[in-house]
Write a protein that holds these residues in place. Structure first.
Motif, PDB file in Angstrom:
ATOM      1  N   ALA A   1       1.580   6.075   4.702  1.00 42.44           N
ATOM      2  CA  ALA A   1       0.580   5.218   4.060  1.00 42.44           C
ATOM      3  C   ALA A   1       0.845   3.754   4.393  1.00 42.44           C
ATOM      4  O   ALA A   1      -0.092   2.985   4.681  1.00 42.44           O
ATOM      5  CB  ALA A   1       0.604   5.432   2.548  1.00 42.44           C
TER       6      ALA A   1
ATOM      7  N   GLY B   1       0.810  -1.212   0.000  1.00 44.41           N
ATOM      8  CA  GLY B   1       0.000   0.000   0.000  1.00 44.41           C
ATOM      9  C   GLY B   1       0.842   1.259   0.000  1.00 44.41           C
ATOM     10  O   GLY B   1       0.554   2.224  -0.724  1.00 44.41           O
TER      11      GLY B   1
ATOM     12  N   ALA C   1       4.930   7.719   1.154  1.00 47.54           N
ATOM     13  CA  ALA C   1       4.776   6.264   1.181  1.00 47.54           C
ATOM     14  C   ALA C   1       4.882   5.708   2.600  1.00 47.54           C
ATOM     15  O   ALA C   1       4.252   4.685   2.912  1.00 47.54           O
ATOM     16  CB  ALA C   1       5.835   5.610   0.290  1.00 47.54           C
TER      17      ALA C   1
ATOM     18  N   LEU D   1       2.034   9.032  -6.461  1.00 43.13           N
ATOM     19  CA  LEU D   1       2.284  10.458  -6.250  1.00 43.13           C
ATOM     20  C   LEU D   1       3.502  10.938  -7.039  1.00 43.13           C
ATOM     21  O   LEU D   1       3.502  12.057  -7.577  1.00 43.13           O
ATOM     22  CB  LEU D   1       2.473  10.730  -4.751  1.00 43.13           C
ATOM     23  CG  LEU D   1       1.216  10.552  -3.885  1.00 43.13           C
ATOM     24  CD1 LEU D   1       1.546  10.702  -2.412  1.00 43.13           C
ATOM     25  CD2 LEU D   1       0.136  11.543  -4.289  1.00 43.13           C
TER      26      LEU D   1
ATOM     27  N   THR E   1       1.201   3.993  -3.110  1.00 44.99           N
ATOM     28  CA  THR E   1       0.919   5.407  -2.851  1.00 44.99           C
ATOM     29  C   THR E   1       2.074   6.285  -3.293  1.00 44.99           C
ATOM     30  O   THR E   1       1.884   7.301  -3.979  1.00 44.99           O
ATOM     31  CB  THR E   1       0.637   5.621  -1.351  1.00 44.99           C
ATOM     32  OG1 THR E   1      -0.485   4.835  -0.952  1.00 44.99           O
ATOM     33  CG2 THR E   1       0.363   7.092  -1.055  1.00 44.99           C
TER      34      THR E   1
ATOM     35  N   GLY F   1       6.319  12.498  -2.866  1.00 46.10           N
ATOM     36  CA  GLY F   1       5.582  11.252  -2.906  1.00 46.10           C
ATOM     37  C   GLY F   1       6.335  10.099  -2.256  1.00 46.10           C
ATOM     38  O   GLY F   1       5.730   9.210  -1.645  1.00 46.10           O
TER      39      GLY F   1
ATOM     40  N   CYS G   1      -1.762   1.173   6.500  1.00 45.18           N
ATOM     41  CA  CYS G   1      -2.258  -0.080   5.911  1.00 45.18           C
ATOM     42  C   CYS G   1      -1.910  -1.284   6.782  1.00 45.18           C
ATOM     43  O   CYS G   1      -2.731  -2.185   6.998  1.00 45.18           O
ATOM     44  CB  CYS G   1      -1.683  -0.262   4.502  1.00 45.18           C
ATOM     45  SG  CYS G   1      -2.292   0.923   3.285  1.00 45.18           S
TER      46      CYS G   1
END
Length: 491
Positions: A184, A160, A181, A168, A164, A177, A188
């Motif tokens: 995120a 996940g 990560a 990004l 992400t 981005g 998850c």
């Protein structure tokens, strides 16, 4: 209420090890793919800034986790009340750590003279809202013997987070981005682990005051701070004295070697440490289990990283593409450092279970001081190639001190352990020479990697034929975990 059942030993350790290493293999594939993508989309200087920011955050990670994962994993009895208290503490420490990162982002950027560090730290700091709770949940799953669920949570979180970050970056949010990560991935992982824990049948027990848990887990945090200083100081010094570009090259090479190191090390920790903790809680002798754990650690340290030292430069060049030549040249010595650190890290787990906290502090302090002095001298010479060699001094000193302490405690016979290390190091050395020699005949990164792998095959076949003389195979066979090799010749 029934308790969570565990399989008989050593089968429970084997089952956990199989799941952990299966997850490690899948995680490695994910990490390699994501590393290849970010190497081609994020500049080395930006990557160096984020790596430095992550190294800085390691200190707060230890505070936010408050040693709770270590506490749970080494707990002799895990009850609902223990888990509830751990969750409450993790929620508080996580929120405080997130606020601390936001306040410290600007001063840290000024200290390292890296303006990009400030926004990256602010994004990375958001992970602390869930990271401590994630560590508690996955540690509880492992302590309950639910290795498969823990592996699924870790893999789901990693996937996940990487998706992400990749999305990004593809949308132009570069390099931010890559930082997004991390929160995120933690969110998850926490989601998957919490769902599985809700279906676990933990036993009831007495209430556990937060103060008593913080006392012991805080001790683990203190040791973790010393250990972090040893692990992260090379990157801190490289970024401060050699600049972000050099830090980017160093961190890329370090990360590539750290991917298998962390996965191998964590998998052995998570499989074997609960077995040690249960034996210690039942008053059983630890010496046989410690010897087996050290034999496994020795084989996993020297053999895979011997092959990595030979294949690493060409494989990393293939993975990262052009512009990372300095990073590729650092891999062989970083692999040696990884093998030594692996041995030292497994030793930390042994002393934590034994509650030999004074000896643990002495070893970790010696490692941290050795690394700081040796790496400080290497970076002062403005030569990046010297840094990996200097890093190996610390874990070598630490493991020597561990062996001396275990010998005094009657846990190991030092000559036998050193003999196992020597055999496994010879095997790893033969893998290195074969892969390195084969790679020299390649004309590109791809052909060098392929020829290096091809050169490994006859060497691996030879050691497979004589495996009954290899300590790690002999140990596994003695417990029925592997079939015994057939004897040749007359009985």
């Amino acid at each position: 209420m029934s308790t969570v059942r565990t399989a008989p030993e050593p089968r429970s350790a084997l089952a956990a090890l199989v799941w952990n290493y299966g997850g490690a293999a899948a995680n490695t594939v994910l990490q390699i793919g994501y590393t290849a993508f970010t190497a081609r989309t994020v500049a080395s200087s930006a990557y160096g800034v984020q790596a430095t920011a992550l190294a800085v955050l390691q200190v707060l990670t230890l505070f936010s986790n408050a040693g709770l994962a270590t506490y749970l994993l080494r707990s002799e009895d895990l009850t609902r009340q223990v888990l509830r208290t751990a969750r409450r503490i993790s929620a508080v420490t996580g929120a405080l750590s997130c606020l601390a990162v936001q306040a410290a982002a600007a001063p840290c950027a000024a200290l390292w003279h890296l303006p990009l560090m400030e926004p990256l730290l602010r994004i990375l700091g958001l992970q602390f809202l869930v990271l401590p709770s994630t560590a508690v949940a996955t540690a509880a799953l492992r302590r309950c013997g639910l290795a498969r669920a823990s592996v699924a949570a870790d893999l789901g979180g990693q996937l996940g987070g990487m998706l992400t970050g990749a999305l990004l970056l593809a949308l132009g949010w570069n390099p931010y981005g890559m930082a997004a990560a991390f929160p995120a991935a933690s969110a998850c992982t926490l989601l998957v682990a919490t769902v599985r824990l809700a279906r676990s049948d933990l036993p009831d027990g007495p209430d556990v005051p937060a103060r008593s848990m913080i006392g012991l887990s805080g001790t683990f945090t203190g040791y973790g701070l010393v250990q972090t200083a040893a692990l992260q100081s090379p990157l801190w010094l490289t970024a401060r004295l050699l600049g972000p570009a050099a830090a980017g090259q160093f961190s890329r090479a370090s990360l590539t070697v750290a991917i298998p190191l962390n996965l191998l090390c964590q998998s052995l920790h998570h499989a074997a440490t609960p077995v040690l903790a249960r034996a210690h809680g039942q008053g059983l002798p630890l010496a046989p289990k410690v010897r087996d754990m050290l034999s496994a650690a020795s084989g996993l340290a020297f053999i895979p990283f011997g092959a990595a030292a030979g294949l690493g430069p060409s494989a990393l060049a293939l993975l990262l593409g052009p512009g990372w030549e300095s990073a590729c040249g650092l891999v062989p010595l970083l692999a040696l450092n990884a093998a030594l650190y692996f041995l030292c890290s497994i030793g930390y787990a042994v002393d934590e279970v034994r509650k030999a906290l004074r000896g643990l502090l002495v070893v970790q302090t010696a490692v941290a001081l050795s690394v700081l002095l040796s790496v400080g001298a290497a970076t002062s010479l403005r030569n990046l190639a010297l840094v990996p060699a200097a890093m190996a001094v610390g874990p070598a000193v630490g493991h020597a001190l561990q062996l001396a302490g275990w010998h005094r405690a009657g846990l190991v016979e030092v000559p036998a352990v050193l003999r196992a290390h020597l055999v496994h190091a010879v095997i790893g050395g033969s893998f290195f020479l074969a892969a390195h020699t084969g790679a020299q005949y390649g004309r590109s990164a791809a052909s060098s990697t392929a020829l290096g792998l091809l050169a490994l095959l006859p060497v691996a076949a030879f050691w497979l034929l004589v495996r009954r003389n290899v300590p790690v195979f002999a140990m596994a066979a003695s417990h029925g975990l592997l079939p015994r090799p057939a004897r040749t010749g007359r009985p």
